[in-house]
Write a protein that holds these residues in place. Sequence first.
Motif, short mmCIF file in Angstrom:
data_model
loop_
_atom_site.label_atom_id
_atom_site.label_comp_id
_atom_site.label_asym_id
_atom_site.label_seq_id
_atom_site.Cartn_x
_atom_site.Cartn_y
_atom_site.Cartn_z
N ALA A 1 50.04 -37.38 1.30
CA ALA A 1 50.17 -36.05 0.71
C ALA A 1 50.95 -36.14 -0.60
O ALA A 1 52.06 -36.66 -0.63
N HIS A 2 50.36 -35.62 -1.67
CA HIS A 2 50.98 -35.64 -3.00
C HIS A 2 52.28 -34.84 -2.98
O HIS A 2 52.31 -33.70 -2.53
N GLY A 3 53.37 -35.46 -3.46
CA GLY A 3 54.65 -34.76 -3.56
C GLY A 3 55.40 -34.63 -2.24
O GLY A 3 56.38 -33.91 -2.16
N HIS A 4 54.94 -35.32 -1.20
CA HIS A 4 55.60 -35.28 0.11
C HIS A 4 56.18 -36.65 0.45
O HIS A 4 55.90 -37.64 -0.21
N ALA A 5 56.96 -36.72 1.51
CA ALA A 5 57.58 -37.97 1.94
C ALA A 5 56.52 -39.01 2.31
O ALA A 5 55.42 -38.65 2.75
N ASP A 6 56.85 -40.29 2.14
CA ASP A 6 55.94 -41.36 2.53
C ASP A 6 55.54 -41.18 3.99
O ASP A 6 56.39 -40.90 4.84
N GLY A 7 54.28 -41.35 4.26
CA GLY A 7 53.78 -41.22 5.63
C GLY A 7 53.26 -39.83 5.94
O GLY A 7 52.52 -39.66 6.90
N ASP A 8 53.65 -38.82 5.14
CA ASP A 8 53.08 -37.49 5.33
C ASP A 8 51.65 -37.52 4.81
O ASP A 8 51.39 -37.95 3.69
N THR A 9 50.72 -37.09 5.66
CA THR A 9 49.30 -37.19 5.37
C THR A 9 48.69 -35.82 5.22
O THR A 9 49.04 -34.89 5.94
N VAL A 10 47.79 -35.70 4.27
CA VAL A 10 46.99 -34.48 4.18
C VAL A 10 45.62 -34.81 4.76
O VAL A 10 45.05 -35.86 4.49
N GLN A 11 45.15 -33.93 5.63
CA GLN A 11 43.79 -34.03 6.17
C GLN A 11 43.00 -32.89 5.56
O GLN A 11 43.31 -31.72 5.78
N MET A 12 42.00 -33.24 4.73
CA MET A 12 41.25 -32.25 3.98
C MET A 12 39.83 -32.16 4.55
O MET A 12 39.07 -33.13 4.48
N THR A 13 39.53 -31.02 5.14
CA THR A 13 38.18 -30.76 5.66
C THR A 13 37.44 -29.98 4.59
O THR A 13 37.88 -28.89 4.20
N CYS A 14 36.34 -30.55 4.08
CA CYS A 14 35.66 -30.02 2.91
C CYS A 14 34.31 -29.38 3.26
O CYS A 14 33.56 -29.91 4.08
N TYR A 15 34.06 -28.28 2.58
CA TYR A 15 32.82 -27.53 2.76
C TYR A 15 32.23 -27.18 1.40
O TYR A 15 32.97 -26.92 0.45
N THR A 16 30.90 -27.14 1.37
CA THR A 16 30.22 -26.49 0.26
C THR A 16 29.83 -25.11 0.77
O THR A 16 29.72 -24.89 1.98
N ALA A 17 29.63 -24.17 -0.15
CA ALA A 17 29.19 -22.83 0.23
C ALA A 17 28.80 -22.08 -1.03
O ALA A 17 29.39 -22.29 -2.10
N ASP A 18 27.81 -21.22 -0.89
CA ASP A 18 27.46 -20.31 -1.98
C ASP A 18 28.52 -19.22 -2.04
O ASP A 18 29.28 -19.02 -1.08
N HIS A 19 28.56 -18.51 -3.16
CA HIS A 19 29.59 -17.48 -3.33
C HIS A 19 29.09 -16.35 -4.22
O HIS A 19 28.10 -16.49 -4.93
N HIS A 20 29.82 -15.24 -4.17
CA HIS A 20 29.62 -14.12 -5.08
C HIS A 20 30.84 -14.06 -5.99
O HIS A 20 31.96 -14.20 -5.51
N GLY A 21 30.61 -13.83 -7.28
CA GLY A 21 31.72 -13.69 -8.21
C GLY A 21 31.90 -14.92 -9.08
O GLY A 21 31.29 -15.97 -8.84
N THR A 22 32.74 -14.77 -10.09
CA THR A 22 33.05 -15.85 -11.03
C THR A 22 34.45 -16.36 -10.74
O THR A 22 35.39 -15.56 -10.71
N PRO A 23 34.61 -17.67 -10.49
CA PRO A 23 35.95 -18.20 -10.22
C PRO A 23 36.94 -17.87 -11.35
O PRO A 23 36.69 -18.18 -12.50
N THR A 24 38.00 -17.18 -10.98
CA THR A 24 39.03 -16.73 -11.91
C THR A 24 40.39 -17.06 -11.29
O THR A 24 40.60 -16.76 -10.12
N PRO A 25 41.31 -17.66 -12.05
CA PRO A 25 42.61 -18.00 -11.46
C PRO A 25 43.37 -16.76 -11.02
O PRO A 25 43.45 -15.78 -11.75
#
Length: 133
Positions: free
Chosen positions: A73-97
């Motif tokens: 995991a970025h910015g975390h202690a050594d050994g801390d792991t991020v598990q990222m479950t990824c999906y694709t999907a259609d959407h409505h709207g324009t990505p805006t921060p």
Amino acid sequence: MATIIDKIAWIHLQEGKILSTRSRGKNVYYLPGGKREPGETDLDTLIREIDEELSVAIIPATAAHVGTYQAQAHGHADGDTVQMTCYTADHHGTPTPSSEIEEVVWLTYAARDRVSPVDQIIFDHLHEAGQLH
């Protein structure tokens, strides 16, 4: 004691580029998404996080699991792991921060060194599959 951070991410590819975000005060890009809240399914988390971060509506019936990836995991202690479950999907709207997101960008594989460790693994997978240029 090492922890596993359970995250859900949206993989949105367009013309060989991937949609990525940078949070306020961070210098690394991340795939849009975030941590699951108690009782949420993957899809619940995906819909909520993408709406919060990018003000777009995921179309639930189009969501498809791409893969689950683990890394330090970025910015975390050594050994801390991020598990990222990824999906694709259609959407409505324009990505805006919105919310904590400062910047929304389209990245190519050349930007691999500017993303979090788990995203680097995902970039490698998409690049090998010919989806990320």
